[in-house]
Design a protein around this motif. Structure first.
Motif, mmCIF file in Angstrom:
data_model
loop_
_atom_site.group_PDB
_atom_site.id
_atom_site.type_symbol
_atom_site.label_atom_id
_atom_site.label_comp_id
_atom_site.label_asym_id
_atom_site.label_seq_id
_atom_site.Cartn_x
_atom_site.Cartn_y
_atom_site.Cartn_z
ATOM 1 N N VAL A 12 24.072 97.449 45.283
ATOM 2 C CA VAL A 12 24.549 97.834 43.899
ATOM 3 C C VAL A 12 26.140 97.507 44.038
ATOM 4 C CG1 VAL A 12 25.431 99.675 42.506
ATOM 5 C CG2 VAL A 12 23.163 99.909 43.829
ATOM 6 N N ASP A 13 26.290 96.560 43.343
ATOM 7 C CA ASP A 13 28.062 96.135 42.998
ATOM 8 C C ASP A 13 28.555 96.838 41.872
ATOM 9 O OD1 ASP A 13 26.518 95.207 40.742
ATOM 10 O OD2 ASP A 13 26.883 93.042 41.482
ATOM 11 N N LEU A 14 29.982 96.432 41.505
ATOM 12 C CA LEU A 14 30.497 97.103 40.273
ATOM 13 C C LEU A 14 29.990 97.201 39.051
ATOM 14 C CD1 LEU A 14 33.193 98.785 39.730
ATOM 15 C CD2 LEU A 14 34.244 96.466 39.308
ATOM 16 N N LEU A 15 29.193 95.784 38.641
ATOM 17 C CA LEU A 15 28.549 96.049 37.495
ATOM 18 C C LEU A 15 27.292 96.884 37.523
ATOM 19 C CD1 LEU A 15 28.126 94.671 34.724
ATOM 20 C CD2 LEU A 15 26.946 92.883 35.532
ATOM 21 N N ASP A 16 26.473 96.794 38.574
ATOM 22 C CA ASP A 16 25.563 97.956 38.681
ATOM 23 C C ASP A 16 25.998 99.355 38.662
ATOM 24 O OD1 ASP A 16 23.780 95.604 39.236
ATOM 25 O OD2 ASP A 16 23.851 95.630 41.147
ATOM 26 N N SER A 17 27.172 99.478 38.914
ATOM 27 C CA SER A 17 27.700 100.902 39.015
ATOM 28 C C SER A 17 27.831 101.246 37.347
ATOM 29 C CB SER A 17 29.021 101.015 39.852
ATOM 30 O OG SER A 17 28.760 100.725 41.242
ATOM 31 N N PHE A 18 28.459 100.579 36.697
ATOM 32 C CA PHE A 18 28.679 100.934 35.400
ATOM 33 C C PHE A 18 27.459 100.814 34.810
ATOM 34 C CE2 PHE A 18 33.186 99.768 36.251
ATOM 35 C CZ PHE A 18 33.892 100.528 35.313
ATOM 36 N N TYR A 19 26.538 100.105 34.832
ATOM 37 C CA TYR A 19 25.434 100.135 34.436
ATOM 38 C C TYR A 19 24.532 101.505 34.544
ATOM 39 C CZ TYR A 19 19.947 99.204 33.713
ATOM 40 O OH TYR A 19 18.759 99.288 33.552
ATOM 41 N N THR A 35 22.785 106.611 33.020
ATOM 42 C CA THR A 35 22.774 107.961 33.282
ATOM 43 C C THR A 35 23.185 109.083 32.366
ATOM 44 O OG1 THR A 35 22.680 107.372 35.666
ATOM 45 C CG2 THR A 35 23.267 109.837 35.399
ATOM 46 N N LEU A 36 24.428 108.725 31.843
ATOM 47 C CA LEU A 36 25.260 109.570 31.109
ATOM 48 C C LEU A 36 24.406 109.788 29.647
ATOM 49 C CD1 LEU A 36 28.965 108.780 31.684
ATOM 50 C CD2 LEU A 36 27.470 110.694 32.546
ATOM 51 N N SER A 37 23.746 108.563 29.250
ATOM 52 C CA SER A 37 23.241 108.578 28.090
ATOM 53 C C SER A 37 21.697 109.055 28.128
ATOM 54 C CB SER A 37 23.174 107.136 27.454
ATOM 55 O OG SER A 37 22.424 106.246 28.407
ATOM 56 N N THR A 38 21.364 109.404 29.208
ATOM 57 C CA THR A 38 20.177 110.256 29.797
ATOM 58 C C THR A 38 18.919 109.415 29.515
ATOM 59 O OG1 THR A 38 19.763 111.177 27.350
ATOM 60 C CG2 THR A 38 21.030 112.422 29.265
ATOM 61 N N THR A 39 19.201 107.807 29.513
ATOM 62 C CA THR A 39 18.133 106.909 29.412
ATOM 63 C C THR A 39 17.389 106.904 30.583
ATOM 64 O OG1 THR A 39 19.495 105.680 27.761
ATOM 65 C CG2 THR A 39 17.759 104.408 28.767
ATOM 66 N N GLY A 40 18.159 106.615 31.918
ATOM 67 C CA GLY A 40 17.477 106.692 32.962
ATOM 68 C C GLY A 40 16.084 105.742 33.192
ATOM 69 N N ILE A 83 27.935 114.184 38.935
ATOM 70 C CA ILE A 83 27.271 113.255 37.866
ATOM 71 C C ILE A 83 26.465 113.942 36.866
ATOM 72 C CG2 ILE A 83 25.724 111.311 37.288
ATOM 73 C CD1 ILE A 83 26.561 110.103 39.783
ATOM 74 N N THR A 84 25.852 114.965 37.051
ATOM 75 C CA THR A 84 25.083 115.773 36.141
ATOM 76 C C THR A 84 26.233 116.554 35.158
ATOM 77 O OG1 THR A 84 23.155 116.215 37.546
ATOM 78 C CG2 THR A 84 23.706 117.566 35.992
ATOM 79 N N PRO A 85 27.114 117.241 35.865
ATOM 80 C CA PRO A 85 28.237 117.843 34.977
ATOM 81 C C PRO A 85 28.994 116.864 34.048
ATOM 82 C CG PRO A 85 28.409 118.966 37.034
ATOM 83 C CD PRO A 85 27.542 117.600 37.161
ATOM 84 N N LEU A 86 29.321 115.567 34.573
ATOM 85 C CA LEU A 86 29.963 114.571 33.997
ATOM 86 C C LEU A 86 29.064 114.232 32.776
ATOM 87 C CD1 LEU A 86 31.603 112.272 36.631
ATOM 88 C CD2 LEU A 86 32.654 113.978 34.920
ATOM 89 N N ARG A 87 27.506 114.046 32.969
ATOM 90 C CA ARG A 87 26.655 113.687 32.224
ATOM 91 C C ARG A 87 26.716 115.007 30.884
ATOM 92 N NH1 ARG A 87 22.285 114.220 34.596
ATOM 93 N NH2 ARG A 87 22.132 112.107 35.389
ATOM 94 N N VAL A 88 26.773 116.148 31.051
ATOM 95 C CA VAL A 88 26.687 117.315 30.105
ATOM 96 C C VAL A 88 28.182 116.909 29.165
ATOM 97 C CG1 VAL A 88 27.047 119.584 29.717
ATOM 98 C CG2 VAL A 88 25.511 118.619 31.346
ATOM 99 N N LEU A 89 29.126 116.760 30.038
ATOM 100 C CA LEU A 89 30.568 116.580 29.545
ATOM 101 C C LEU A 89 30.389 115.416 28.306
ATOM 102 C CD1 LEU A 89 33.658 117.320 29.307
ATOM 103 C CD2 LEU A 89 34.110 115.739 30.939
ATOM 104 N N PHE A 90 29.973 114.281 28.813
ATOM 105 C CA PHE A 90 29.746 113.273 28.004
ATOM 106 C C PHE A 90 29.068 113.585 26.758
ATOM 107 C CE2 PHE A 90 27.741 109.260 26.665
ATOM 108 C CZ PHE A 90 28.760 108.447 26.844
ATOM 109 N N LEU A 91 27.806 114.319 26.769
ATOM 110 C CA LEU A 91 27.062 114.695 25.604
ATOM 111 C C LEU A 91 27.893 115.548 24.856
ATOM 112 C CD1 LEU A 91 23.372 114.838 27.298
ATOM 113 C CD2 LEU A 91 24.482 113.046 26.030
ATOM 114 N N ILE A 92 28.668 116.544 25.277
ATOM 115 C CA ILE A 92 29.505 117.463 24.507
ATOM 116 C C ILE A 92 30.454 116.735 23.754
ATOM 117 C CG2 ILE A 92 31.250 119.089 24.702
ATOM 118 C CD1 ILE A 92 29.589 120.366 27.113
ATOM 119 N N ILE A 93 30.995 115.422 24.340
ATOM 120 C CA ILE A 93 31.999 114.895 23.599
ATOM 121 C C ILE A 93 31.384 114.231 22.366
ATOM 122 C CG2 ILE A 93 33.545 113.062 23.695
ATOM 123 C CD1 ILE A 93 34.106 113.733 26.715
ATOM 124 N N LEU A 94 30.227 113.535 22.683
ATOM 125 C CA LEU A 94 29.748 112.696 21.523
ATOM 126 C C LEU A 94 29.187 113.690 20.305
ATOM 127 C CD1 LEU A 94 27.984 109.725 23.515
ATOM 128 C CD2 LEU A 94 30.155 109.816 22.480
#
Length: 365
Positions: free
Chosen positions: A69-76, A81-86, A105-116
């Motif tokens: 896993v490189d930096l691009l893979d990390s952003f991917y 993950t945050l968009s719950t696509t998985g 990461i799971t709390p960050l996912r919830v925070l991301f969804l709350i923001i949007l």
């Protein structure tokens, strides 16, 4: 003075296509664009933070494509993950990576969804709230004062009527300039953006339920059309209009104005009086300025004053209003004061206080 047309209905034939906007005073909030940008920056911050967390612990993740896993893979991975696509092509395989997914990461996912989702909900809620406030205002506003034009004359008129005890929410300002209406709303007044010569705009200001209409436009021909339209929509309201040229005053009265103030002539007479008698000019200027020094007010006769002469009251009476007549203080037909009379008198204004609610200043420009 030439008018655009004699028939008001023909002048307003395209009213349904008129552009207007009603603005109500509210607490200061950020603009919608700033709110959206702020939330997008928050969401991007969460995305970047998640990607960096994955990249620092990249040894605990496995990429089905090439194994590492490189930096691009990390952003991917952070994005899906945050968009719950998985998609499952990059997965945490070490215990540490899985613990980080659980507690970070799971709390960050919830925070991301709350923001949007919160942004969408807030926009919808704000629109619903604003529509509810507008409908509530239209249902409850009545016996208010409509001020057409919020220039120097209009602002002075609003300040004067509010100094008598009228609440700001009982004032509706109409002006074609959106920035001017924003300034009126900032002072606590309701505002309508639009051309007041159109009946659709005045109807948005609920002029049909108004008690008073103040016409303080910049042009005399506009004042005539506004007065005609306002009188057509409300037969009982008291309409006071200001004109620049004295020759147009009779036309305003014929259009339905109850009182007409000639601003240019009044200013000219005050200038001449100040030249001939500076002290008299100072007194007149003092009377014009509401709430300081001396004020000219109209009030009812009290029970204690009934049966007395005008010069026996506590105030300096200059005229007595009896029925539809305005009688000078020395008119012998006055006799003694009656309870049905109203007094126009000069009183001492106390700074920081308001005129009594049953008193009202005379129309001034």
């Amino acid at each position: 003075m030439k008018l655009p047309g004699q028939d008001v209905m023909a002048r307003h034939a395209d009213e349904r296509n008129a552009t207007y906007q009603v603005k109500l005073p509210s607490r200061a909030v950020q603009g919608p664009l700033r709110q959206v940008v702020r939330r997008l920056l928050m969401a991007l911050s969460v995305l970047v933070a998640t990607a960096l967390i994955v990249w620092f612990d990249r040894g605990g993740y496995h990429d089905n494509a090439n194994g590492h896993v490189d930096l691009l893979d990390s952003f991917y991975y952070a994005t899906v993950t945050l968009s719950t696509t998985g998609y499952g092509d990059i997965t945490p395989v070490s215990d540490g990576a899985r613990l980080i997914n659980i507690f970070v990461i799971t709390p960050l996912r919830v925070l991301f969804l709350i923001i949007l989702v919160g942004t969408t909900l807030e926009v919808l809620t704000e629109r619903t709230r604003e529509q509810w406030r507008l409908n509530h205002w239209r249902t409850n506003v009545r016996d208010h004062t409509v001020v057409v034009g919020f220039g120097t004359k209009g602002r002075s008129a609003v300040q004067t009527v509010c100094a008598t005890g009228l609440k700001p929410e009982q004032v509706v300002v109409v002006d074609p300039n959106s920035e001017v209406i924003d300034a009126a709303v900032a002072h606590g007044y309701a505002g309508v953006v639009g051309d007041a010569t159109r009946s659709s705009v005045l109807l948005r200001a609920e002029v049909q339920k108004a008690r008073k209409v103040i016409v303080a436009t910049q042009r005399d021909d506009t004042a005539v059309l506004v007065t005609l339209t306002a009188r057509q929509l409300n037969r009982s309201a008291k309409i006071v209009a200001a004109v620049r040229e004295e020759e147009n005053a009779p036309l305003l009265r014929q259009s339905g104005a109850d009182a007409v103030i000639t601003s240019a002539s009044a200013a000219g007479r005050l200038l001449a009086l100040s030249v001939l008698s500076p002290n008299a000019g100072m007194v007149m200027e003092d009377l014009i300025q509401q709430g300081s020094g001396l004020d000219l007010v109209e009030r009812p006769v009290t029970k204690a004053e009934a049966g007395r002469l005008p010069n026996e009251t506590d105030d300096l009476v200059v005229s007595v209003v009896r029925g539809h007549r305005v009688l000078g203080y020395d008119d012998p037909s006055i006799g003694t004061l009656q309870l049905t009379d109203r007094l126009i008198s000069i009183v001492r204004a106390t700074p920081g206080t308001q005129v009594a609610p049953d008193s009202k200043p005379l129309p001034q420009d």
